[in-house]
Design a protein around this motif. Structure first.
Motif, short mmCIF file in Angstrom:
data_model
loop_
_atom_site.label_atom_id
_atom_site.label_comp_id
_atom_site.label_asym_id
_atom_site.label_seq_id
_atom_site.Cartn_x
_atom_site.Cartn_y
_atom_site.Cartn_z
N GLN A 226 0.84 -1.17 -0.01
CA GLN A 226 -0.08 -0.01 0.00
C GLN A 226 0.72 1.35 -0.02
O GLN A 226 1.86 1.36 0.77
CB GLN A 226 -1.04 0.03 1.31
N PRO A 227 0.65 2.04 -0.79
CA PRO A 227 1.50 3.43 -0.78
C PRO A 227 1.20 4.15 0.35
O PRO A 227 0.14 4.29 1.23
CB PRO A 227 0.76 4.32 -2.09
N GLU A 228 2.07 5.21 0.72
CA GLU A 228 2.19 6.03 1.84
C GLU A 228 0.94 7.08 1.85
O GLU A 228 0.51 7.42 0.71
CB GLU A 228 3.42 6.75 2.10
N TRP A 229 0.62 7.62 2.86
CA TRP A 229 -0.40 8.61 2.80
C TRP A 229 0.07 9.75 2.18
O TRP A 229 1.16 10.29 2.57
CB TRP A 229 -0.98 8.99 4.07
#
Length: 228
Positions: free
Chosen positions: A195-198
């Motif tokens: 999952q990508p970082e915020w």
């Protein structure tokens, strides 16, 4: 279930480790799914013994047995794959045989529509990776005779057989509950993507944004009181 091949240990509460995780997670759930899948795919009979049941509600598929069969099937007829059909409803990839009824209070359709599964489909259309899914032989194998019995063997589910003579037939399964791996090489399932970082978004586009860190220093009066 094909992604979780496992021989039963005899303990219904034993865990079923697999990836992706098996629904339910115990051998009781695995055994129930094995029985349902093998019954649906390996219950076969000569054509004409079963017909589609029209006496059910609209949108529901059902099969019923013909009350009386007077026609005597010859050995040559029974030895043809096209003469045999499935007399159980096939299970969709969603795990259903029929579309669940819609809620009268909701006008929306179900999230996943069932594929149009054939009823009483011929086993000649069944295939495995390296060819037909069934093989037929006459017993005894020394030569066909009026008293010969026809045996249909599943190549997908080892241990599944159907035997017919004249206008009589029966199905039997004696196996380990695992499909055949003929022509299939095992491939490790790929793990999900990271999952990508915020990411910070424009305040005008969304009201969600990262707030700056705030640090507070103790006042001199608080330090004096603690020393006293």
């Amino acid at each position: 279930m094909d992604q979780a091949p496992k021989c039963a240990a005899g303990d219904l509460n034993a865990p079923v480790p697999s990836y992706p995780p098996f629904p339910g997670g115990t051998e009781a759930h695995l055994l129930r799914s094995q029985i349902a899948q093998i019954t649906a795919e390996c219950s076969i009979s000569p054509s004409g013994f079963y017909i589609e049941d029209d006496g059910v509600d609209e949108g529901i598929k059902a099969i019923k047995k013909v009350e009386e069969i007077s026609e005597h099937r010859t050995i040559d007829e029974l030895k043809e794959l096209s003469s045999w059909v499935h007399h159980e409803l096939l299970i969709d990839r969603n795990g259903r045989c029929n579309q669940p009824p819609m809620n009268e209070d909701e006008d929306s359709r179900p999230e996943q529509e069932l594929q149009n599964q054939p009823i009483l489909g011929s086993i000649a259309e069944d295939e495995v990776v390296d060819g037909p899914a069934w093989t037929i032989s006459a017993c005894p194998g020394t030569g066909d005779s009026p008293d010969s019995t026809v045996c249909v063997k599943s190549l997908k589910w080892p241990g599944a057989y159907a035997v017919a003579f004249g206008n009589k037939f029966t199905n039997i399964y004696c196996g380990f509950g695992c499909p055949s791996l003929r022509g299939v090489s095992y491939k490790i399932p790929a793990t999900p993507g990271i999952q990508p970082e915020w990411a910070l978004v424009d305040e005008e586009i969304s009201a969600l944004f990262e707030e700056e860190d705030r640090t507070t220093r103790p006042s001199p009066n608080e330090n004096t009181e603690e020393e006293e």
